[in-house]
Design an enzyme around this catalytic site. Structure first.
Site, PDB file in Angstrom:
ATOM      1  N   LYS A 177       0.827  -1.206  -0.067  1.00 39.48           N
ATOM      2  CA  LYS A 177       0.053   0.073   0.088  1.00 39.48           C
ATOM      3  C   LYS A 177       0.896   1.386  -0.071  1.00 39.48           C
ATOM      4  O   LYS A 177       1.850   1.464   0.943  1.00 39.48           O
ATOM      5  CB  LYS A 177      -0.803  -0.062   1.196  1.00 39.48           C
ATOM      6  CG  LYS A 177      -1.719   1.353   1.104  1.00 39.48           C
ATOM      7  CD  LYS A 177      -2.339   1.492   2.761  1.00 39.48           C
ATOM      8  CE  LYS A 177      -1.477   1.928   3.685  1.00 39.48           C
ATOM      9  NZ  LYS A 177      -1.402   3.359   3.578  1.00 39.48           N
TER      10      LYS A 177
ATOM     11  N   LYS B 229      -7.368   8.193   0.267  1.00 41.66           N
ATOM     12  CA  LYS B 229      -8.840   8.492   1.239  1.00 41.66           C
ATOM     13  C   LYS B 229      -9.436   9.507   0.112  1.00 41.66           C
ATOM     14  O   LYS B 229      -9.906  10.286   0.860  1.00 41.66           O
ATOM     15  CB  LYS B 229      -8.256   9.147   2.222  1.00 41.66           C
ATOM     16  CG  LYS B 229      -7.477   8.297   3.307  1.00 41.66           C
ATOM     17  CD  LYS B 229      -7.160   8.556   4.731  1.00 41.66           C
ATOM     18  CE  LYS B 229      -6.411   7.520   5.306  1.00 41.66           C
ATOM     19  NZ  LYS B 229      -5.087   7.127   5.133  1.00 41.66           N
TER      20      LYS B 229
ATOM     21  N   ASP C 115     -13.798  13.786  -3.412  1.00 39.73           N
ATOM     22  CA  ASP C 115     -13.793  14.899  -3.687  1.00 39.73           C
ATOM     23  C   ASP C 115     -15.261  14.980  -4.621  1.00 39.73           C
ATOM     24  O   ASP C 115     -16.054  14.114  -4.341  1.00 39.73           O
ATOM     25  CB  ASP C 115     -12.771  15.430  -4.740  1.00 39.73           C
ATOM     26  CG  ASP C 115     -12.501  17.168  -4.739  1.00 39.73           C
ATOM     27  OD1 ASP C 115     -13.457  17.681  -5.082  1.00 39.73           O
ATOM     28  OD2 ASP C 115     -11.318  17.283  -4.638  1.00 39.73           O
TER      29      ASP C 115
ATOM     30  N   THR D 256     -13.613  15.121 -10.423  1.00 40.89           N
ATOM     31  CA  THR D 256     -12.339  15.252  -9.765  1.00 40.89           C
ATOM     32  C   THR D 256     -11.872  13.924  -9.307  1.00 40.89           C
ATOM     33  O   THR D 256     -10.857  13.520  -9.677  1.00 40.89           O
ATOM     34  CB  THR D 256     -12.157  16.333  -8.592  1.00 40.89           C
ATOM     35  OG1 THR D 256     -12.811  17.567  -9.062  1.00 40.89           O
ATOM     36  CG2 THR D 256     -10.667  16.655  -8.249  1.00 40.89           C
TER      37      THR D 256
ATOM     38  N   PRO E 163      -5.587  -1.028   9.629  1.00 42.16           N
ATOM     39  CA  PRO E 163      -4.042  -0.385   9.832  1.00 42.16           C
ATOM     40  C   PRO E 163      -4.082  -0.174  11.281  1.00 42.16           C
ATOM     41  O   PRO E 163      -4.800  -0.361  12.163  1.00 42.16           O
ATOM     42  CB  PRO E 163      -4.060   0.865   8.956  1.00 42.16           C
ATOM     43  CG  PRO E 163      -5.447   1.141   9.040  1.00 42.16           C
ATOM     44  CD  PRO E 163      -6.431  -0.159   9.308  1.00 42.16           C
ATOM     45  N   GLY E 164      -2.844   0.216  11.975  1.00 40.55           N
ATOM     46  CA  GLY E 164      -2.417   0.658  13.222  1.00 40.55           C
ATOM     47  C   GLY E 164      -1.890  -0.428  14.008  1.00 40.55           C
ATOM     48  O   GLY E 164      -2.198  -0.444  15.356  1.00 40.55           O
TER      49      GLY E 164
ATOM     50  N   GLY F 194       3.034  -0.364   8.688  1.00 39.35           N
ATOM     51  CA  GLY F 194       4.140   0.353   7.880  1.00 39.35           C
ATOM     52  C   GLY F 194       5.392   0.185   8.920  1.00 39.35           C
ATOM     53  O   GLY F 194       6.209  -0.688   8.566  1.00 39.35           O
ATOM     54  N   ARG F 195       5.474   1.293   9.685  1.00 41.77           N
ATOM     55  CA  ARG F 195       6.602   1.614  10.454  1.00 41.77           C
ATOM     56  C   ARG F 195       7.175   0.368  10.998  1.00 41.77           C
ATOM     57  O   ARG F 195       8.592   0.320  11.180  1.00 41.77           O
ATOM     58  CB  ARG F 195       6.567   2.843  11.356  1.00 41.77           C
ATOM     59  CG  ARG F 195       6.227   3.989  10.524  1.00 41.77           C
ATOM     60  CD  ARG F 195       5.699   5.156  11.364  1.00 41.77           C
ATOM     61  NE  ARG F 195       4.480   4.828  11.667  1.00 41.77           N
ATOM     62  CZ  ARG F 195       3.630   5.751  12.601  1.00 41.77           C
ATOM     63  NH1 ARG F 195       4.095   6.865  12.950  1.00 41.77           N
ATOM     64  NH2 ARG F 195       2.387   5.478  12.801  1.00 41.77           N
TER      65      ARG F 195
HETATM   66  P1  XMP Z   1       1.941   2.562  10.321  1.00 41.76           P
HETATM   67  O1  XMP Z   1       3.374   2.855  10.256  1.00 41.76           O
HETATM   68  O2  XMP Z   1       1.157   3.040  11.533  1.00 41.76           O
HETATM   69  O3  XMP Z   1       1.369   2.846   9.031  1.00 41.76           O
HETATM   70  O4  XMP Z   1       2.023   0.901  10.450  1.00 41.76           O
HETATM   71  C1  XMP Z   1      -0.020   2.557   8.960  1.00 41.76           C
HETATM   72  C2  XMP Z   1      -0.373   3.056   7.594  1.00 41.76           C
HETATM   73  O5  XMP Z   1      -1.757   3.190   7.403  1.00 41.76           O
HETATM   74  C3  XMP Z   1      -2.485   4.298   7.103  1.00 41.76           C
HETATM   75  N1  XMP Z   1      -3.132   4.527   7.940  1.00 41.76           N
HETATM   76  C4  XMP Z   1      -4.437   4.360   7.774  1.00 41.76           C
HETATM   77  N2  XMP Z   1      -5.043   4.414   6.249  1.00 41.76           N
HETATM   78  N3  XMP Z   1      -7.231   4.318   7.384  1.00 41.76           N
HETATM   79  C5  XMP Z   1      -6.469   4.361   6.078  1.00 41.76           C
HETATM   80  O6  XMP Z   1      -7.007   4.326   5.230  1.00 41.76           O
HETATM   81  C6  XMP Z   1      -6.660   4.579   8.569  1.00 41.76           C
HETATM   82  O7  XMP Z   1      -7.463   4.422   9.562  1.00 41.76           O
HETATM   83  C7  XMP Z   1      -5.523   4.438   8.618  1.00 41.76           C
HETATM   84  N4  XMP Z   1      -4.716   4.751   9.844  1.00 41.76           N
HETATM   85  C8  XMP Z   1      -3.250   4.515   9.218  1.00 41.76           C
HETATM   86  C9  XMP Z   1      -1.124   5.310   7.410  1.00 41.76           C
HETATM   87  O8  XMP Z   1      -1.175   6.461   6.656  1.00 41.76           O
HETATM   88  C10 XMP Z   1       0.181   4.446   6.804  1.00 41.76           C
HETATM   89  O9  XMP Z   1       0.254   4.513   5.527  1.00 41.76           O
END
Ligand code: XMP
Length: 260
Positions: free
Chosen positions: A59, A92, A95, A99, A213-214, A236-237
């Protein structure tokens, strides 16, 4: 994870196939920043190559596209595809229709396989054409239902009245209903709120998978979210900044496939 359903779209089939092949429900999130675009691309390709046996998709966030530029983003999508991994854009999107159409067409032309959209834009004059464009091309649409960060409760968790006489309903429940009605391929619910994952799961039909995520840095846990009903885990991180990203991805992959 919910198995393949009749009439699953090509996007859903691809991500489920990739998940079965790699025995993982982990989606690697890349939000690249802080270096020259050529170095960012080199590092990102390296991360994708090394973690590819343990993930089922990639992603990319908007920072990645802004910092890489369009051509290098195409190269990164190609590198994901080269590892048989679908690539999702986390825009996300929310619009007005024209667009939204222009943005989603540009992403799909770049090679993205799916897009995250914001349901606050609504259907008519908002997201309707994005669903049409995406599904005509076999692409996926994932709808935000409840975000992962603390402040998400301000809006996603608020009570709203659909009309003067109606009973108050939580905003996220309405978003979950919309994801289902609109024919979304997925719904985003933060792994930081397993109780909400459970409630959303109960509202969605099986074809709408939950993307959470999270995990890790934001405090969510794969096992808890999986037990609650999450299908895929966006991480991600906790992988990209780990001293050994392969090992971190492998560990998350194992957790993601542990029977809840
Ligand atoms: P981390 O580093 O926290 O990254 O593991 C999480 C990734 O997911 C994205 N993110 C979200 N994307 N809804 C989303 O569509 C969410 O609630 C959400 N929370 C985190 C964030 O930008 C990163 O890429």
């Amino acid at each position: 994870m919910r198995n393949l359903q009749k009439n699953d779209t090509p996007f859903r089939e691809n991500i489920i196939r990739s998940s079965k092949n790699n025995f993982s429900r982990v989606i690697l999130a890349l939000d690249l920043q802080g270096d020259s675009s050529s170095k960012l691309l080199r590092n990102a390709k390296n991360l994708v190559d090394r973690t590819s046996p343990y993930i089922c998709a990639v992603k990319l966030g908007r920072p990645t596209i802004l910092n890489l530029g369009v051509e290098r983003t195409r190269a990164l999508i190609k590198a994901s595809h080269g590892n048989n991994l679908p690539c999702i854009i986390d825009d996300k999107l929310g619009d007005i229709d024209e667009t939204n159409s222009a943005i989603s067409r540009a992403y799909f032309d770049m090679g993205f396989d799916g897009i995250i959209v914001n349901p606050i834009a609504g259907w008519k004059g908002g997201l309707e054409p994005v669903f049409k464009i995406a599904h005509r091309q076999g692409k996926g649409i994932i709808v935000l239902v409840y975000m992962s960060h603390p402040g998400a409760s301000d809006d996603f968790g608020q009570f709203v009245l659909r009309n003067r006489r109606g009973r108050p309903t939580r905003q996220y429940e309405i978003f979950a209903e919309r994801a289902d009605e609109w024919g979304a391929d997925g719904a985003v619910v933060g792994a930081t709120r397993p109780e909400i994952v459970k409630r959303v799961r109960a509202k969605l039909s099986d074809k709408v998978r939950i993307y959470s995520p999270g995990i890790g840095t934001q405090g969510g846990k794969v096992i808890q979210a999986s037990r609650a009903g999450s299908d895929f885990f966006i991480i991600g991180r906790s992988i990209t900044r780990a001293s050994d990203p392969e090992r971190a991805a492998h560990n998350f992959a194992r957790q993601s496939m542990t029977e809840p």
